[in-house]
Scaffold this active site. Structure first.
Site, mmCIF file in Angstrom:
data_model
loop_
_atom_site.group_PDB
_atom_site.id
_atom_site.type_symbol
_atom_site.label_atom_id
_atom_site.label_comp_id
_atom_site.label_asym_id
_atom_site.label_seq_id
_atom_site.Cartn_x
_atom_site.Cartn_y
_atom_site.Cartn_z
ATOM 1 N N LYS A 64 0.708 -0.918 0.027
ATOM 2 C CA LYS A 64 -0.164 0.093 0.172
ATOM 3 C C LYS A 64 0.821 1.524 0.006
ATOM 4 O O LYS A 64 0.428 1.607 -0.535
ATOM 5 C CB LYS A 64 -0.658 -0.641 0.900
ATOM 6 C CG LYS A 64 -2.167 -1.165 0.955
ATOM 7 C CD LYS A 64 -3.235 -1.031 1.366
ATOM 8 C CE LYS A 64 -4.720 -1.594 1.075
ATOM 9 N NZ LYS A 64 -5.759 -1.562 1.786
ATOM 10 N N LYS B 63 -4.683 -8.429 -7.152
ATOM 11 C CA LYS B 63 -5.621 -8.717 -6.401
ATOM 12 C C LYS B 63 -7.321 -7.713 -6.789
ATOM 13 O O LYS B 63 -6.496 -6.666 -7.271
ATOM 14 C CB LYS B 63 -5.714 -8.753 -4.871
ATOM 15 C CG LYS B 63 -6.581 -8.077 -4.122
ATOM 16 C CD LYS B 63 -6.864 -8.184 -3.095
ATOM 17 C CE LYS B 63 -7.281 -7.074 -2.229
ATOM 18 N NZ LYS B 63 -7.706 -7.287 -0.346
ATOM 19 N N LYS C 118 -11.012 -3.118 -4.593
ATOM 20 C CA LYS C 118 -12.089 -2.331 -4.405
ATOM 21 C C LYS C 118 -11.844 -0.477 -5.189
ATOM 22 O O LYS C 118 -12.800 -0.264 -5.604
ATOM 23 C CB LYS C 118 -13.493 -1.675 -2.989
ATOM 24 C CG LYS C 118 -13.658 -2.913 -2.198
ATOM 25 C CD LYS C 118 -14.238 -2.114 -1.197
ATOM 26 C CE LYS C 118 -14.553 -2.609 0.283
ATOM 27 N NZ LYS C 118 -13.313 -3.419 0.700
HETATM 28 N N1 AQP Z 1 -9.671 -9.802 -4.359
HETATM 29 C C1 AQP Z 1 -10.003 -10.883 -3.409
HETATM 30 N N2 AQP Z 1 -9.747 -12.575 -3.191
HETATM 31 C C2 AQP Z 1 -10.493 -12.945 -2.199
HETATM 32 N N3 AQP Z 1 -11.012 -12.567 -1.356
HETATM 33 C C3 AQP Z 1 -10.703 -10.567 -1.105
HETATM 34 N N4 AQP Z 1 -10.797 -9.787 0.263
HETATM 35 C C4 AQP Z 1 -10.624 -8.633 -0.569
HETATM 36 N N5 AQP Z 1 -10.300 -9.120 -1.855
HETATM 37 C C5 AQP Z 1 -10.776 -9.914 -2.244
HETATM 38 C C6 AQP Z 1 -11.464 -9.871 1.282
HETATM 39 O O1 AQP Z 1 -12.710 -9.763 1.883
HETATM 40 C C7 AQP Z 1 -12.769 -9.222 3.060
HETATM 41 C C8 AQP Z 1 -12.877 -7.309 3.297
HETATM 42 O O2 AQP Z 1 -11.675 -6.879 2.298
HETATM 43 P P1 AQP Z 1 -11.463 -5.290 3.024
HETATM 44 O O3 AQP Z 1 -12.533 -4.529 2.477
HETATM 45 O O4 AQP Z 1 -11.682 -5.074 4.888
HETATM 46 O O5 AQP Z 1 -10.195 -4.737 2.453
HETATM 47 P P2 AQP Z 1 -10.013 -5.899 1.154
HETATM 48 O O6 AQP Z 1 -8.863 -6.124 1.981
HETATM 49 O O7 AQP Z 1 -8.363 -3.742 1.567
HETATM 50 O O8 AQP Z 1 -10.311 -5.477 0.207
HETATM 51 P P3 AQP Z 1 -10.205 -4.345 -1.040
HETATM 52 O O9 AQP Z 1 -11.594 -4.352 -1.794
HETATM 53 O O10 AQP Z 1 -8.908 -4.392 -1.426
HETATM 54 O O11 AQP Z 1 -10.632 -2.912 -0.078
HETATM 55 P P4 AQP Z 1 -9.285 -1.791 -0.785
HETATM 56 O O12 AQP Z 1 -9.766 -1.170 -1.919
HETATM 57 O O13 AQP Z 1 -10.773 -0.389 0.083
HETATM 58 O O14 AQP Z 1 -7.932 -2.116 -0.238
HETATM 59 C C9 AQP Z 1 -11.171 -9.507 4.031
HETATM 60 O O15 AQP Z 1 -10.670 -10.538 4.383
HETATM 61 C C10 AQP Z 1 -10.364 -9.532 2.412
HETATM 62 O O16 AQP Z 1 -9.327 -10.976 2.459
#
Ligand code: AQP
Length: 327
Positions: free
Chosen positions: A112, A194, A197
């Site tokens: 990040k 990955k 969002k």
């Molecule tokens: N691509 C993914 N595949 C499988 N699991 C995923 N998770 C996130 N992306 C994937 C799982 O979703 C849960 C919630 O995630 P989060 O929103 O708390 O944070 P994150 O992992 O940072 O998700 P994003 O979508 O990538 O958000 P941003 O873009 O805001 O950083 C977690 O259990 C995560 O493992």
């Protein structure tokens, strides 16, 4: 025997993606066998820049979506992290038992900070400590997360064991629960990254509130290769991802998916996949529109979760403070 406790969370940084959906589906299933605590991680979301109006909207949208997917506020505790001040209190305490080097080694911090060079804030560094505080505050035994969060759960275990060694048994040492199928859904445009969002390329990500038209469009544009052979292979990242999405949506094994598509081509794969995703998301969207249109009722559910979470968190922090010697 006492039911074991499951804890998990999601950040209100946007509409959940197909990647998040795999984990959220797991949450719904776990409700029948465990005491479940599910949190909207709004404190965590501040590690990236948030516009106040957008954050508020995203938070309410996400809460409504969690209910629409099937989380039951009468079975589980569903609440906002910022409503429970004990998360921040416990984070401070745990910070004082965490080495700076441990935090700098975290893969998510490195990734990040590289991605967002203009906003490497200290919240990003201590994110795993806040996450550990979330889990330990509820004495969770199991934490269902995507594979990307595995390192943070290991850190949480380390800190719980360290604390228990110094002060005697204080925290449950949690285990992660990572499902094999759909463990990591990748970007549709860059399948080595990955699905997120916050990806600025909207074609990379399918959101839970996407229309059928958008889902079809995004899947059709998904990166594949020129072989037209549907099978898992090291060099076929795009196809691997599409097959993995199919498995996650249909709850089937990778072997079954390969067998199912054995005599089909890439165009069939994309058509079938888009249809399956749309059917699933359509059901959720219908429920969501109903729930989101009655904000008073939504706030009643939010308040219920807050009350239930507070009871547990207040009791636990009292015990921790006594243990470490606060007068
Ligand atoms: N691509 C993914 N595949 C499988 N699991 C995923 N998770 C996130 N992306 C994937 C799982 O979703 C849960 C919630 O995630 P989060 O929103 O708390 O944070 P994150 O992992 O940072 O998700 P994003 O979508 O990538 O958000 P941003 O873009 O805001 O950083 C977690 O259990 C995560 O493992």
């Amino acid at each position: 025997m006492l039911k074991r406790c499951v804890f998990s969370a999601i950040q209100p940084t946007g509409i959940p993606t197909l990647g998040n959906y795999g984990v959220l589906k797991k949450w719904v299933d776990l409700q029948n066998d465990y005491n479940c605590v599910f949190m909207v991680a709004d404190l965590h979301s501040l590690t990236s820049k948030q516009d106040p109006d957008v954050l508020k909207k995203n938070s309410l949208d996400l809460f409504a979506l969690l209910i629409s997917i099937g989380l039951d506020p009468n079975k589980s505790i569903i609440y906002f992290q910022s409503h429970i001040s004990q998360h921040a209190e416990l984070t401070w305490i745990l910070n004082c038992y965490t080495g700076i080097g441990e935090l700098f080694r975290m893969t998510q911090f490195k990734e990040k900070s590289k991605k967002n060079k203009k906003n490497i804030n200290s919240g990003l560094l201590v994110y795993p400590v806040l996450m550990a505080a979330d889990i330990l505050l509820f004495d969770a035994n199991l934490v269902p997360v995507g594979k990307d969060q595995k390192q943070h759960i290991e850190f949480c275990r380390d800190i719980a064991i360290r604390f228990n060694k110094i002060f005697g048994p204080c925290f449950e040492v949690p285990n992660e629960l990572i499902q094999i199928v759909g463990e990591k859904i990748m970007s549709l445009q860059e399948p080595n990254k990955k699905m997120s969002k916050s990806d600025p390329n909207l074609n990379s990500t399918i959101f839970l509130l996407d229309s059928e038209r958008d889902i079809i469009k995004k899947i059709k544009r998904a990166v594949t290769d020129s072989e037209n052979i549907i099978k898992f292979a090291e060099n076929k990242l795009g196809i691997n991802n599409l097959l993995n999405i199919f498995c996650s949506i249909k709850n089937v094994s990778l072997n079954y998916a390969e067998f199912f598509f054995r005599d089909k081509n890439y165009s069939d794969l994309k058509n079938i996949l888009a249809e399956e995703i749309s059917i699933n998301f359509n059901i959720i969207q219908e429920k969501y529109n109903k729930i989101r249109s009655d904000e008073d009722k939504l706030y009643q559910v939010i308040n219920l979760g807050c009350k239930k979470a507070k009871l547990i968190a207040e009791k636990k922090i009292k015990k921790i403070k006594k243990t470490i010697g606060f007068a």
